[in-house]
Design an enzyme around this catalytic site. Structure first.
Site, mmCIF file in Angstrom:
data_model
loop_
_atom_site.group_PDB
_atom_site.id
_atom_site.type_symbol
_atom_site.label_atom_id
_atom_site.label_comp_id
_atom_site.label_asym_id
_atom_site.label_seq_id
_atom_site.Cartn_x
_atom_site.Cartn_y
_atom_site.Cartn_z
ATOM 1 N N LYS A 44 -22.857 -8.985 5.432
ATOM 2 C CA LYS A 44 -24.058 -8.744 4.590
ATOM 3 C C LYS A 44 -24.848 -7.632 5.056
ATOM 4 C CE LYS A 44 -25.212 -13.413 4.074
ATOM 5 N NZ LYS A 44 -26.333 -14.646 3.948
ATOM 6 N N ASP A 101 -24.844 -11.062 9.671
ATOM 7 C CA ASP A 101 -26.073 -11.151 8.640
ATOM 8 C C ASP A 101 -27.242 -10.364 9.421
ATOM 9 O OD1 ASP A 101 -27.878 -12.281 6.896
ATOM 10 O OD2 ASP A 101 -28.253 -13.924 7.861
ATOM 11 N N GLY A 113 -17.797 -21.819 12.400
ATOM 12 C CA GLY A 113 -17.418 -21.002 11.316
ATOM 13 C C GLY A 113 -16.081 -20.225 11.187
ATOM 14 N N GLU A 133 -15.676 -13.688 14.018
ATOM 15 C CA GLU A 133 -16.735 -14.265 13.544
ATOM 16 C C GLU A 133 -16.514 -14.604 11.993
ATOM 17 O OE1 GLU A 133 -19.176 -16.258 13.578
ATOM 18 O OE2 GLU A 133 -20.969 -15.350 14.617
ATOM 19 N N ARG A 174 -16.896 -26.427 4.347
ATOM 20 C CA ARG A 174 -16.037 -25.490 5.222
ATOM 21 C C ARG A 174 -14.564 -25.548 4.832
ATOM 22 N NH1 ARG A 174 -18.932 -24.190 9.798
ATOM 23 N NH2 ARG A 174 -20.377 -25.903 10.972
HETATM 24 P P1 5GP Z 1 -26.613 -13.296 12.633
HETATM 25 O O1 5GP Z 1 -26.916 -13.582 13.758
HETATM 26 O O2 5GP Z 1 -25.759 -12.242 12.254
HETATM 27 O O3 5GP Z 1 -27.855 -13.176 11.573
HETATM 28 O O4 5GP Z 1 -26.106 -14.580 11.843
HETATM 29 C C1 5GP Z 1 -24.841 -14.902 12.215
HETATM 30 C C2 5GP Z 1 -24.622 -16.355 11.978
HETATM 31 O O5 5GP Z 1 -25.492 -16.846 10.897
HETATM 32 C C3 5GP Z 1 -23.240 -16.675 11.351
HETATM 33 O O6 5GP Z 1 -22.167 -16.892 12.171
HETATM 34 C C4 5GP Z 1 -23.468 -17.907 10.265
HETATM 35 O O7 5GP Z 1 -23.310 -19.111 11.246
HETATM 36 C C5 5GP Z 1 -24.983 -17.824 9.975
HETATM 37 N N1 5GP Z 1 -24.914 -17.292 8.528
HETATM 38 C C6 5GP Z 1 -25.434 -16.121 8.030
HETATM 39 N N2 5GP Z 1 -25.436 -15.866 6.883
HETATM 40 C C7 5GP Z 1 -24.658 -17.184 6.448
HETATM 41 C C8 5GP Z 1 -24.150 -17.664 5.222
HETATM 42 O O8 5GP Z 1 -24.583 -16.829 4.099
HETATM 43 N N3 5GP Z 1 -23.778 -18.749 4.952
HETATM 44 C C9 5GP Z 1 -23.358 -19.627 6.011
HETATM 45 N N4 5GP Z 1 -22.980 -20.485 5.727
HETATM 46 N N5 5GP Z 1 -23.925 -19.130 7.361
HETATM 47 C C10 5GP Z 1 -24.548 -17.958 7.396
#
Ligand code: 5GP
Length: 182
Positions: A134, A106, A47, A102, A168
């Site tokens: 987020k 999230d 990503g 990154e 993407r």
């Molecule tokens: P975290 O570990 O912070 O929950 O998630 C990070 C990863 O979750 C990001 O690198 C991405 O791959 C995925 N991710 C989280 N939210 C989104 C979103 O709204 N859209 C997409 N495409 N991927 C997300």
């Protein structure tokens, strides 16, 4: 062709991203300009590829690049809560300044794990640059040094981010209609 009927809203436009990239690259330059020889920019596949490319093109620093891939959502839009290294770094990062790049933070689980992991390998410093944040969804407390845009709790695609490996290559960030991913 990418199906534009699947988008709910464009949250960040191409011109907003361009303008923010200029600002972010200046902020990053200021932090590393006196310590640039040991800088390794680590992109998180897949990503972060577009964001990282555009960012380092604007950084006139003597940096190296490397990449990691970690397990994330797969084709579902719900976090599994498990972080697994699928592809590791090729560089020895002992004593180096690491800038993790990154696409989105999230829950914070991925970056919490990665920061700890890279520090344990003896990195001199570990900082984080993310295109999107987020904050509403955060479960882990992570110190993010450079943030492109804060966005609401919506599933987004574009500018490197996918749904089921699609979208993407959109030059903007859009939220997807719920019926597309639920
Ligand atoms: P975290 O570990 O912070 O929950 O998630 C990070 C990863 O979750 C990001 O690198 C991405 O791959 C995925 N991710 C989280 N939210 C989104 C979103 O709204 N859209 C997409 N495409 N991927 C997300």
């Amino acid at each position: 062709m990418n199906n534009r009927n699947n988008f709910k809203e464009i949250l960040v436009s191409e011109s907003e991203i361009d303008a923010r990239l200029e600002e972010l690259s200046k902020e990053i330059y200021e932090v590393y300009k006196n310590d640039e020889d040991d800088l390794v920019v680590v992109g998180i596949l897949r990503g972060a590829v577009i964001f990282m490319a555009e960012l380092i093109l604007r950084l006139d620093l003597d940096l190296h690049t490397d990449y990691m891939a970690v397990s994330s959502y797969g084709s579902s839009s719900v976090s599994s809560g498990v972080v697994r290294i699928l592809k590791d770094l090729e560089e020895d990062i002992k004593g180096k300044n690491i800038l993790i790049v990154e696409d989105i933070i999230d829950t914070g689980l991925t970056l919490k794990y990665l920061t700890k992991n890279l520090k344990e390998r003896g990195a001199k410093s570990v900082r984080i640059a993310t295109l999107l944040d987020k904050p509403e969804r955060r479960k882990e407390d992570v110190n993010v040094d450079f943030i492109g845009f804060e966005i609401p709790d919506e599933f987004v695609v574009g500018y490197g981010l996918d749904y089921d490996q699609k979208y993407r290559n959109l030059p903007f960030v859009a939220s997807l209609k719920e019926e597309v991913y639920s």
